[in-house]
Write an enzyme that holds these catalytic residues in place. Sequence first.
Site, PDB file in Angstrom:
ATOM      1  N   HIS A  10     -41.478 -12.211 -35.219  1.00  9.29           N
ATOM      2  CA  HIS A  10     -42.143 -12.313 -33.917  1.00  9.29           C
ATOM      3  C   HIS A  10     -41.474 -13.385 -33.056  1.00  9.29           C
ATOM      4  O   HIS A  10     -40.742 -14.237 -33.566  1.00  9.29           O
ATOM      5  CB  HIS A  10     -43.603 -12.765 -34.095  1.00  9.29           C
ATOM      6  CG  HIS A  10     -44.436 -11.833 -34.901  1.00  9.29           C
ATOM      7  ND1 HIS A  10     -45.215 -10.860 -34.338  1.00  9.29           N
ATOM      8  CD2 HIS A  10     -44.621 -11.750 -36.235  1.00  9.29           C
ATOM      9  CE1 HIS A  10     -45.850 -10.201 -35.304  1.00  9.29           C
ATOM     10  NE2 HIS A  10     -45.503 -10.727 -36.459  1.00  9.29           N
ATOM     11  N   TYR A  38     -49.296 -16.782 -38.265  1.00  4.62           N
ATOM     12  CA  TYR A  38     -47.947 -16.615 -38.828  1.00  4.62           C
ATOM     13  C   TYR A  38     -47.803 -17.490 -40.070  1.00  4.62           C
ATOM     14  O   TYR A  38     -48.439 -18.533 -40.177  1.00  4.62           O
ATOM     15  CB  TYR A  38     -46.876 -17.065 -37.828  1.00  4.62           C
ATOM     16  CG  TYR A  38     -46.929 -16.406 -36.482  1.00  4.62           C
ATOM     17  CD1 TYR A  38     -46.795 -15.022 -36.352  1.00  4.62           C
ATOM     18  CD2 TYR A  38     -47.068 -17.166 -35.320  1.00  4.62           C
ATOM     19  CE1 TYR A  38     -46.819 -14.423 -35.099  1.00  4.62           C
ATOM     20  CE2 TYR A  38     -47.093 -16.566 -34.064  1.00  4.62           C
ATOM     21  CZ  TYR A  38     -46.964 -15.199 -33.960  1.00  4.62           C
ATOM     22  OH  TYR A  38     -46.991 -14.609 -32.730  1.00  4.62           O
ATOM     23  N   HIS A 114     -41.622  -6.998 -34.895  1.00  5.23           N
ATOM     24  CA  HIS A 114     -42.987  -6.563 -34.569  1.00  5.23           C
ATOM     25  C   HIS A 114     -42.959  -5.209 -33.848  1.00  5.23           C
ATOM     26  O   HIS A 114     -43.714  -4.301 -34.156  1.00  5.23           O
ATOM     27  CB  HIS A 114     -43.633  -7.648 -33.679  1.00  5.23           C
ATOM     28  CG  HIS A 114     -45.103  -7.473 -33.475  1.00  5.23           C
ATOM     29  ND1 HIS A 114     -45.808  -8.255 -32.605  1.00  5.23           N
ATOM     30  CD2 HIS A 114     -46.002  -6.609 -34.014  1.00  5.23           C
ATOM     31  CE1 HIS A 114     -47.084  -7.869 -32.631  1.00  5.23           C
ATOM     32  NE2 HIS A 114     -47.218  -6.884 -33.471  1.00  5.23           N
ATOM     33  N   LYS A 122     -44.992  -3.688 -27.293  1.00  2.96           N
ATOM     34  CA  LYS A 122     -44.543  -4.977 -26.779  1.00  2.96           C
ATOM     35  C   LYS A 122     -43.064  -5.087 -27.097  1.00  2.96           C
ATOM     36  O   LYS A 122     -42.542  -4.321 -27.902  1.00  2.96           O
ATOM     37  CB  LYS A 122     -45.199  -6.176 -27.462  1.00  2.96           C
ATOM     38  CG  LYS A 122     -46.548  -6.010 -28.050  1.00  2.96           C
ATOM     39  CD  LYS A 122     -46.942  -7.318 -28.742  1.00  2.96           C
ATOM     40  CE  LYS A 122     -48.441  -7.432 -28.824  1.00  2.96           C
ATOM     41  NZ  LYS A 122     -48.888  -8.716 -29.281  1.00  2.96           N
ATOM     42  N   CYS A 124     -41.786  -7.839 -28.420  1.00  8.45           N
ATOM     43  CA  CYS A 124     -41.699  -8.804 -29.515  1.00  8.45           C
ATOM     44  C   CYS A 124     -40.902  -8.255 -30.695  1.00  8.45           C
ATOM     45  O   CYS A 124     -41.228  -7.171 -31.162  1.00  8.45           O
ATOM     46  CB  CYS A 124     -43.127  -9.157 -29.957  1.00  8.45           C
ATOM     47  SG  CYS A 124     -43.195 -10.290 -31.347  1.00  8.45           S
TER      48      CYS A 124
HETATM   49 ZN   LIG Z   1     -45.267 -10.194 -32.331  1.00  7.54          ZN
END
Ligand SMILES: [Zn+2]
Length: 138
Positions: A10, A38, A114, A122, A124
């Site tokens: 991420h 995380y 991700h 997204k 990410c």
């Molecule tokens: Zn992420």
Amino acid sequence: MRKIDLIVIHCSATRCNRDFPVTALIRCHADRFGFTGYHYYITRDGTVYQTRHEQLVGAHAKGYNSRSLGVCYEGGLNAQGKPEDTRTKAQKWAMTNLLKYLIKKHPDAQILGHRDLPNVHKDCPCFDVKAEYAGITI
Ligand SMILES: [Zn+2]
């Protein structure tokens, strides 16, 4: 022991010219989840922080938390706030070493971004994780 077969990368989705230190991440996630989502956090200076025990389920990849580890780097947005791979040399070096260490511990794990998980809309972590790390060996 929980089985880990995914390592999900991420970004913090913060601007590359603004500090988002580990203390800010911990505070932000404490408000959102009650703990840090995380397992590892890599700041721009290349420091790796373990922010959650590997055996504890994180909060970073909906539907995949129970079987994964979350690794996040500080940044992911350029100075204008647009998604971009903003990793510093120190972060790339730290990430490679961290992933080698994690693959040694969890040899069956797959390393993904991700955005590579299904139904994630997204950018990410704003770079092609599979191209860069799929072939990583100890
Ligand atoms: Zn992420």
